[in-house]
Design an enzyme around this catalytic site. Structure first.
Site, mmCIF file in Angstrom:
data_model
loop_
_atom_site.group_PDB
_atom_site.id
_atom_site.type_symbol
_atom_site.label_atom_id
_atom_site.label_comp_id
_atom_site.label_asym_id
_atom_site.label_seq_id
_atom_site.Cartn_x
_atom_site.Cartn_y
_atom_site.Cartn_z
ATOM 1 N N GLY A 104 20.662 -39.174 -23.011
ATOM 2 C CA GLY A 104 19.668 -39.914 -23.779
ATOM 3 C C GLY A 104 19.399 -41.296 -23.216
ATOM 4 N N ASN A 131 15.276 -46.656 -11.535
ATOM 5 C CA ASN A 131 14.624 -45.582 -12.292
ATOM 6 C C ASN A 131 14.104 -46.191 -13.587
ATOM 7 O OD1 ASN A 131 15.121 -43.207 -14.470
ATOM 8 N ND2 ASN A 131 14.736 -42.265 -12.494
ATOM 9 N N CYS A 162 12.500 -36.922 -18.070
ATOM 10 C CA CYS A 162 13.777 -36.791 -18.769
ATOM 11 C C CYS A 162 13.625 -35.824 -19.945
ATOM 12 C CB CYS A 162 14.282 -38.133 -19.296
ATOM 13 S SG CYS A 162 15.884 -37.933 -20.111
ATOM 14 N N GLY A 249 23.235 -29.537 -10.901
ATOM 15 C CA GLY A 249 24.306 -28.981 -10.078
ATOM 16 C C GLY A 249 23.843 -27.770 -9.281
HETATM 17 C C1 LIG Z 1 24.550 -37.203 -16.198
HETATM 18 C C2 LIG Z 1 23.184 -37.249 -15.595
HETATM 19 C C3 LIG Z 1 22.332 -38.323 -15.872
HETATM 20 C C4 LIG Z 1 21.057 -38.385 -15.326
HETATM 21 N N1 LIG Z 1 20.263 -39.463 -15.604
HETATM 22 C C5 LIG Z 1 19.015 -39.534 -15.061
HETATM 23 C C6 LIG Z 1 18.188 -40.673 -15.289
HETATM 24 O O1 LIG Z 1 18.576 -41.641 -15.958
HETATM 25 N N2 LIG Z 1 16.932 -40.688 -14.752
HETATM 26 C C7 LIG Z 1 16.476 -39.656 -13.981
HETATM 27 O O2 LIG Z 1 15.354 -39.716 -13.487
HETATM 28 N N3 LIG Z 1 17.253 -38.584 -13.712
HETATM 29 C C8 LIG Z 1 18.507 -38.491 -14.235
HETATM 30 N N4 LIG Z 1 19.308 -37.390 -13.959
HETATM 31 C C9 LIG Z 1 18.791 -36.311 -13.081
HETATM 32 C C10 LIG Z 1 19.309 -36.458 -11.645
HETATM 33 O O3 LIG Z 1 18.908 -37.676 -11.073
HETATM 34 C C11 LIG Z 1 18.838 -35.289 -10.766
HETATM 35 O O4 LIG Z 1 17.437 -35.289 -10.700
HETATM 36 C C12 LIG Z 1 19.286 -33.941 -11.274
HETATM 37 O O5 LIG Z 1 20.574 -34.027 -11.846
HETATM 38 C C13 LIG Z 1 19.327 -32.877 -10.189
HETATM 39 O O6 LIG Z 1 20.169 -33.226 -9.111
HETATM 40 P P1 LIG Z 1 21.736 -32.817 -9.013
HETATM 41 O O7 LIG Z 1 21.808 -31.347 -9.273
HETATM 42 O O8 LIG Z 1 22.145 -33.187 -7.611
HETATM 43 O O9 LIG Z 1 22.439 -33.602 -10.035
HETATM 44 C C14 LIG Z 1 20.600 -37.328 -14.488
HETATM 45 C C15 LIG Z 1 21.454 -36.257 -14.202
HETATM 46 C C16 LIG Z 1 22.734 -36.199 -14.739
HETATM 47 C C17 LIG Z 1 23.627 -35.033 -14.412
#
Ligand SMILES: Cc1cc2nc3c(=O)[nH]c(=O)nc-3n(C[C@H](O)[C@H](O)[C@H](O)COP(=O)(O)O)c2cc1C
Ligand SMILES: Cc1cc2nc3c(=O)[nH]c(=O)nc-3n(C[C@H](O)[C@H](O)[C@H](O)COP(=O)(O)OP(=O)(O)OC[C@H]3O[C@@H](n4cnc5c(N)ncnc54)[C@H](O)[C@@H]3O)c2cc1C
Ligand code: FES
Lengths: 346, 268
Positions: A104, A131, A162, A249
């Protein structure tokens, strides 16, 4: 996940105590200089590996565990004009090859970021990308304007994707007109290069991508998390307090690669590819599909030095392939072979 | 007396290491103790802190697993864990001289009240493990350990030497029948406990009950809390608990909190 099996025997490089060095194969030839540089609109990165937003806080989280100066950039946690409380717990769930989150966008707000977080980041030799979030177009624009003339910030990443906030967030990212409107407003307000982060929770990502390109974005981040849900069958309750959350992931990697490929064919602006990258091989899939750079997110929770291992592995791969520039690999997907074999089969 | 319990800030010395297993032994029931050689970590760790251990094989399970430190000896740290699922089952297979990849020391740790007496430690289930080390730190002072579980098989009956231990089980299969809080209430009712301080670790409902008792008797209380953790280092904002109206992170701002600052009525 067979390609990860090699990591279970603790190959050197998983812990920073013994970082793997790419291209260290014994050779008497001096290796030719490798150009890993990336140009994302007005933003220059020294190499293509970034941290994904929300997975490294405001850059303070892993700073003592890995050397951030080696990375192309840090995409920091989502920030609003005002501080945000965040969602009630439980906020995270472990799932096969990944996790759900519904944080959130808990955050300190822009003034505290500038006062308490940014000064330390100015000492780093890496691109700092904030961001930014808002619940209205005006809020996005006001935040972007507030960040003009701030030393140490190199670009904005506009989060219109988001899935975990009630107002704003993804609703801008699923409607091409709203996506374009936010992009235009931020581009008008900001002096910094504007990256727009897209959601995978749409039928056709290219429609949104083109709208954002038309709105003036310098680059795209592809993808944010996939809306998802998990249930505790014993209690018959959702495992997240907010019921649904975002999946990230390795589980989402094939979806992300596909979306980067589709987007790359639809727009001319560069793409930062992300979604489930854990190793250099994963990252190379994104680069070959058309991403100019990549971001590592959730993998850092498992292995804080994953971004460095990804960078080292990309370097080693380019040397192995006899390439001297990163950009030679970008968008180099070879599809002809499949077509001709299929035709021969006929 | 909340002021007296100001939590020390999390120390910045954390490491990502691969440490050699120098001992790994069953402790009865589901419990095992692992001793790891990690000089830097040992040098900076304190009771109540934890380590975040890679228990995966081929990235499964995907998250690391957090375990409280249960002791330090020279260059080594130890922890005690219950084998309950895929991560701990993998961990149980690690042999001597193999390496374990972990992050630590993490979190803030307990802060023993300088003058309170007696010190009362309350451990529910595997929540008793950090007290093995805290008992050593409290050597020479009056200490009572109350350790409870649902039944005898979930008790960790390897209490350190010299400690006064009281066991409770919900089903009466070992020690006293009842909850740790029944035993704690009796202990706190004694006139000799007016200057006591309470330290507790266990499931949230137990911690809540302990916190309410400590408030009722007007004694200071610290609780080591538990939440699901992905990163363990303050990166994901997943392990939130509400403390004084704002979400704090168990891995970074805790796991130890002043009991009277936790918003116990929040759902979790
Ligand atoms: C715990 C968590 C918090 C995240 N917070 C944000 C955020 O604040 N803003 C955003 O644009 N993406 C956010 N993301 C998305 C990641 O930046 C990314 O786009 C997404 O997790 C896919 O990449 P990954 O599989 O390598 O994590 C968040 C992801 C996770 C797991
Ligand atoms: C700060 C902290 C310190 C801990 N210290 C110890 C300790 O010293 N000894 C010990 O035996 N256990 C400790 N735990 C709990 C331990 O982390 C879990 O038992 C372990 O993660 C289970 O992993 P698994 O894969 O074997 O089982 P899983 O099947 O993943 O989990 C089994 C059960 O444990 C719960 N669990 C899983 N992960 C966590 C987690 N991160 N936190 C709490 N519960 C979890 C699950 O909800 C499930 O009910 C601690 C937890 C925290 C947060
Ligand atoms: S576990 Fe990630 S912030 Fe605590």
């Amino acid at each position: 996940m067979s390609q990860h099996d090699a990591t279970t025997d603790r190959a050197p490089g998983r812990a920073p105590a013994a970082p793997a060095k790419g291209g260290s194969a014994p050779s008497l030839e001096p290796s030719p200089a490798l150009d890993l540089g990336v140009q994302l609109g007005g933003l220059r990165l020294k190499n293509p590996v970034l941290t994904a937003s929300g997975t490294c806080g405001y850059g303070e989280v892993y700073g003592d565990l890995i050397d951030y100066n080696r990375l192309g950039g840090l995409m920091l946690k989502g920030t609003y004009l005002e501080p945000k409380l965040g969602n009630p717990p439980p906020r995270i769930v472990e799932t096969p090859a990944g996790m759900l989150n519904s944080i959130g966008l808990q955050g300190v707000g822009v003034e505290a970021f500038l006062r308490d977080k940014l000064p330390a980041l100015r000492r780093l030799d890496t691109a700092i990308i904030l961001n930014i979030n808002g619940s209205t177009v005006d809020e996005f624009a006001e935040l972007a304007a507030r960040l003009n003339g701030v030393a140490g910030l190199h670009a904005l990443e506009v989060n219109i994707s988001c899935p975990n906030v009630k107002v704003g967030g993804m609703e801008f990212g699923v409607d091409p007109r709203a996506a374009r409107e936010v992009t235009e407003a931020v581009c008008r307000a900001s002096e910094l290069p504007v990256i727009v982060k897209l959601t995978p929770n749409v039928t056709d990502i290219t429609v949104i991508a083109r709208a954002v390109e038309d709105g003036g974005a310098a680059a795209l981040s592809v993808i944010n998390t996939l809306r998802a849900m998990s249930i505790d069958v014993r209690t018959r309750r959702p495992k997240l307090a907010s019921i649904t959350g975002g999946l990230s992931g390795p589980a989402i990697r094939p979806v992300a690669v596909r979306m980067v490929w589709e987007t790359a064919r639809a727009v001319r602006i560069p793409i930062i590819g992300m979604g489930g990258i854990t190793t250099a091989e994963d990252a190379l899939e994104f680069l070959i599909a058309g991403a100019g750079a990549v971001a590592v997110g959730t993998a850092s929770f498992h292995n804080p030095s994953a971004p460095l291992a990804v960078l080292d592995g990309i370097e080693a791969y380019l040397r192995e392939q006899g390439m001297t520039r990163l950009r030679d690999i970008v968008g180099s997907l070879e599809t002809a072979l499949y077509r001709s074999t299929k035709m021969e089969e006929k | 007396m909340p002021g007296e319990l100001a939590m020390p800030a999390a120390p910045p010395q954390r490491y990502h290491v691969r440490a050699r297993v120098v001992a790994h032994e069953p402790l009865g029931g589901k419990y095992r103790r692992m001793v790891l050689e990690a000089p830097q970590v040992a040098a900076h760790a304190r009771p109540g802190q934890f380590i975040h251990v890679d228990c995966s094989q081929g990235w499964v399970p995907f998250w690391r697993r957090p375990f409280s430190l249960s002791g330090r000896s020279g260059d080594c740290i130890s922890f005690i864990y219950a084998v309950v699922g895929p991560g701990t089952r993998n961990l149980a297979k690690r042999r001597l001289a193999e390496e374990v990849d972990f992050l630590g020391p993490l979190g803030n740790g307990f802060h023993l009240h300088p003058t309170a007496s007696p010190l009362i430690f309350v451990g529910g289930g595997y929540g008793v493990t950090p007290f093995f080390w805290l008992l050593e730190q409290a050597a020479g002072r009056a200490v009572h350990l109350i350790h409870g579980a649902r039944s005898a098989s979930e008790l960790l009956r390897a209490a350190p030497n010299g400690a006064q231990v009281m066991y409770t089980t919900d089903d009466g299969s070992y020690g006293e029948r009842g909850l740790v809080t029944d035993a704690l209430r009796r202990r706190l009712s004694s006139p000799s406990a007016r200057q006591a301080a309470v330290y507790a670790c266990g499931p949230r409902p137990m911690l809540r009950a302990v916190a309410l008792l400590a408030r009722e008797f007007g004694v200071p209380c610290q609780v080591a809390m538990e939440e699901l953790m992905a990163c363990g280092v303050g990166g994901c904002f997943g392990c939130a608990v509400k403390v004084r109206g704002a979400y704090r992170l168990v891995c970074r701002d805790g796991p130890v909190f002043a009991a009277d600052e936790v918003d116990w009525d929040e759902p979790a």
